[in-house]
Design a protein around this motif. Structure first.
Motif, PDB file in Angstrom:
ATOM      1  N   HIS A  56       0.805  -1.227   0.000  1.00 22.77           N
ATOM      2  CA  HIS A  56       0.000   0.000   0.000  1.00 22.77           C
ATOM      3  C   HIS A  56       0.839   1.279   0.000  1.00 22.77           C
ATOM      4  O   HIS A  56       0.400   2.304   0.505  1.00 22.77           O
ATOM      5  CB  HIS A  56      -0.948   0.020   1.205  1.00 22.77           C
ATOM      6  N   PHE A  57       2.023   1.222  -0.591  1.00 25.61           N
ATOM      7  CA  PHE A  57       2.878   2.405  -0.569  1.00 25.61           C
ATOM      8  C   PHE A  57       2.185   3.602  -1.223  1.00 25.61           C
ATOM      9  O   PHE A  57       2.126   4.691  -0.649  1.00 25.61           O
ATOM     10  CB  PHE A  57       4.212   2.125  -1.267  1.00 25.61           C
ATOM     11  N   HIS A  58       1.676   3.403  -2.424  1.00 18.91           N
ATOM     12  CA  HIS A  58       1.103   4.527  -3.173  1.00 18.91           C
ATOM     13  C   HIS A  58      -0.202   5.019  -2.539  1.00 18.91           C
ATOM     14  O   HIS A  58      -0.489   6.230  -2.553  1.00 18.91           O
ATOM     15  CB  HIS A  58       0.895   4.134  -4.630  1.00 18.91           C
ATOM     16  N   ALA A  59      -0.978   4.122  -1.974  1.00 16.07           N
ATOM     17  CA  ALA A  59      -2.190   4.547  -1.271  1.00 16.07           C
ATOM     18  C   ALA A  59      -1.823   5.405  -0.061  1.00 16.07           C
ATOM     19  O   ALA A  59      -2.464   6.438   0.205  1.00 16.07           O
ATOM     20  CB  ALA A  59      -3.006   3.333  -0.840  1.00 16.07           C
ATOM     21  N   LEU A  60      -0.792   5.003   0.664  1.00 15.25           N
ATOM     22  CA  LEU A  60      -0.367   5.769   1.838  1.00 15.25           C
ATOM     23  C   LEU A  60       0.155   7.150   1.451  1.00 15.25           C
ATOM     24  O   LEU A  60      -0.085   8.138   2.163  1.00 15.25           O
ATOM     25  CB  LEU A  60       0.702   4.997   2.607  1.00 15.25           C
ATOM     26  N   ILE A  61       0.860   7.223   0.315  1.00 13.79           N
ATOM     27  CA  ILE A  61       1.333   8.524  -0.170  1.00 13.79           C
ATOM     28  C   ILE A  61       0.148   9.452  -0.428  1.00 13.79           C
ATOM     29  O   ILE A  61       0.164  10.637  -0.083  1.00 13.79           O
ATOM     30  CB  ILE A  61       2.176   8.352  -1.448  1.00 13.79           C
ATOM     31  N   GLN A  62      -0.913   8.910  -1.023  1.00 12.68           N
ATOM     32  CA  GLN A  62      -2.088   9.730  -1.323  1.00 12.68           C
ATOM     33  C   GLN A  62      -2.780  10.197  -0.034  1.00 12.68           C
ATOM     34  O   GLN A  62      -3.200  11.357   0.064  1.00 12.68           O
ATOM     35  CB  GLN A  62      -3.070   8.939  -2.196  1.00 12.68           C
ATOM     36  N   PHE A  63      -2.903   9.318   0.934  1.00 13.26           N
ATOM     37  CA  PHE A  63      -3.533   9.722   2.197  1.00 13.26           C
ATOM     38  C   PHE A  63      -2.656  10.722   2.957  1.00 13.26           C
ATOM     39  O   PHE A  63      -3.171  11.609   3.650  1.00 13.26           O
ATOM     40  CB  PHE A  63      -3.845   8.499   3.056  1.00 13.26           C
ATOM     41  N   GLN A  64      -1.345  10.563   2.823  1.00 10.79           N
ATOM     42  CA  GLN A  64      -0.437  11.555   3.403  1.00 10.79           C
ATOM     43  C   GLN A  64      -0.679  12.931   2.773  1.00 10.79           C
ATOM     44  O   GLN A  64      -0.761  13.953   3.472  1.00 10.79           O
ATOM     45  CB  GLN A  64       1.014  11.116   3.152  1.00 10.79           C
TER      46      GLN A  64
END
Length: 500
Positions: A107-115
């Motif tokens: 979920h790296f890219h999902a976490l970047i978006q939520f960040q």
């Protein structure tokens, strides 16, 4: 254009939700969605910057509920600048992660978006409670990003990071409760008006709430004595995560500028009582950061301490509470954020060339492409240390010239110049250990992908661009500082006629 202001929040929100459902697929569609989202945010940030350059305030009422009871987003030159900085830095970090780091955890890219959702919301909100909410969103995402790739060191650093920020969140809630109990509102514009009209009996409570907020933003911004969680956390994080984290401390500083100048700026007693603590703590932060940089054992660790030096420099300038000092601080904020991000990525590039000793300051085998690596390190070192002709020199000269008080000449000048000298010594030591002192073994065959090195070159190129565009950037920074300190314009621009 009417709904443009909500897009920096909606785009990463929906992109993050989509990416959660795509996590079981190949990495290519995840990268495509993530990069398209960031490019969309960058485009929106550019459009909002064009809108903000008019010098006016723009607001967006969610659900068409009028403030102070409805949630409101506020756009001015400061928030537009931060949105542009966030989107640009996220683009570099995510492109670098696409080299392969994004495969090391889920979920790296999902976490970047939520960040980004939390970061963008924090710089746009005009409500203190929603500032708390967006802080929590970005912190929850950052907890997971810090642990991306696993490992004992990251787990230990992540534990300290979580504990310190949970303490900060608890203090934030207490401060909000006190402020709401005294003023009956959490809208920043409405609260600023009511703070000025408070009876003398309620002022100690407002002083206490302001002091708690100073602690909260001091934790977020890594102000002494609340900074010791940062070096290990940033040094342990994956390179693209650390590069994005370079802006995290600046969000704490942004919140300090927004809340203290606006909410407490109209009351000289409260403002001065809080600022008298900020000045010495900022200077001490610079000193501790410089000492830590001198004792660092790796380039990542050195960069983490340089982040702390930049935080102390910024907060000392903010405490001056003048237009020239604040304008210089804004230029230095952008410069230092991009340079420390570049150093984190450069440390990873060097580590890929030295898989054994990595970026630690120990003698290793000869490297491939030593001239290229040396040129990149030298450019980054010159820019951050504040040597001419790059942006670091321009921003530091402006900082020094903007501080005109006796204590500025007697204390700020010597500490800033001495800290800069120490940083030069620390960077010279690092460059010598990493790129000059090498043993006689055969050169290592390992090397970094060309795309990773190209991203570092592009990021460092921004420092050169900043030098070329110094005059218009200084004009914009001065205009932004003037807008920040002219709080009456903010208060008159936000409609406060809402009723239940």
């Amino acid at each position: 254009m009417m709904h443009l202001m909500i897009l920096p929040i909606l785009i990463p929100l929906f992109a993050g939700a989509v990416l959660i459902f795509l996590h079981s697929l190949d990495m290519r569609p995840q990268r495509a969605v993530s990069l398209l989202s960031i490019l969309g945010q960058l485009l929106v940030a550019l459009l909002l910057m064009q809108q903000a350059l008019s010098g006016e305030y723009f607001f967006y009422q969610l659900g068409n509920w009028q403030p102070p009871f409805g949630i409101v987003l506020v756009l001015d030159q400061l928030s537009a600048l931060m949105l542009l900085l966030l989107a640009g830095l996220a683009l570099f970090s995510t492109l670098y992660a696409c080299v392969g780091d994004d495969r090391k955890g889920a979920h790296f890219h999902a976490l970047i978006q939520f960040q980004l959702l939390g970061l963008n919301g924090a710089v746009l909100t005009g409500d203190l409670f929603n500032l708390f909410v967006f802080f929590e969103i970005l912190l929850i995402a950052s907890y997971a990003l810090l642990l991306h790739g696993g490992g004992r060191e990251r787990s230990r650093a992540g534990l300290r990071y979580v504990i310190m920020n949970l303490v900060g969140s608890a203090f934030f809630l207490i401060a909000l409760g006190v402020l709401y109990g005294v003023t009956g509102t959490l809208n920043m514009a409405d609260m600023a008006l009511k703070v000025q009209q408070l009876p003398e009996a309620d002022r100690p409570l407002i002083h206490a709430a302001g002091a708690l907020l100073l602690v909260v933003f001091g934790i977020k911004g890594a102000l002494l004595p609340l900074l010791f969680w940062l070096p290990r956390a940033y040094a342990a994080a994956a390179a693209p995560v650390a590069a994005l984290f370079a802006v995290m401390t600046k969000i704490g500083i942004y919140a300090m500028i927004r809340v203290f100048y606006l909410v407490f700026g109209g009351d000289d007693g409260i403002h001065l009582s809080l600022w008298q603590w900020l000045w010495p703590l900022a200077l001490a932060t610079m000193v501790i950061g410089a000492i830590g940089a001198l004792g660092a054992r790796s380039l990542r660790g050195l960069t983490a301490w340089m982040v702390i030096v930049s935080v102390g420099t910024l907060m000392a300038a903010i405490a001056e509470a003048s237009i020239p000092a604040l304008a210089a601080a804004l230029l230095y904020l952008v410069h230092s954020t991009l340079l420390t991000a570049a150093f984190f990525l450069l440390a990873d590039v060097i580590q890929r060339y030295r898989p054994g000793p990595r970026d630690y300051f120990v003698t290793g085998p000869r490297l491939r492409h030593p001239v290229l690596l040396g040129a990149l390190f030298f450019t980054a070192a010159v820019a951050f240390a504040g040597l001419p002709p790059l942006s670091g020199f321009i921003s530091k000269v402006w900082l020094l010239s903007s501080v005109t008080s006796f204590w500025g000449y007697a204390v700020f000048w010597p500490i800033l110049l001495l800290a800069s000298l120490v940083i030069i010594v620390a960077l010279s030591r690092a460059g010598s250990a990493l790129l000059w002192r090498q043993n006689k073994l055969e050169p290592l065959q390992a090397k970094a992908p060309a795309s990773a090195t190209s991203l570092v070159i592009c990021l460092l190129g921004l420092s050169v661009l900043f030098s070329v565009l110094a005059q218009p950037l200084m004009t914009f920074a001065t205009s932004t500082a003037t807008q920040i300190l002219t709080t009456e314009r903010y208060l008159s621009a936000i409609p406060l006629g809402g009723s239940l």
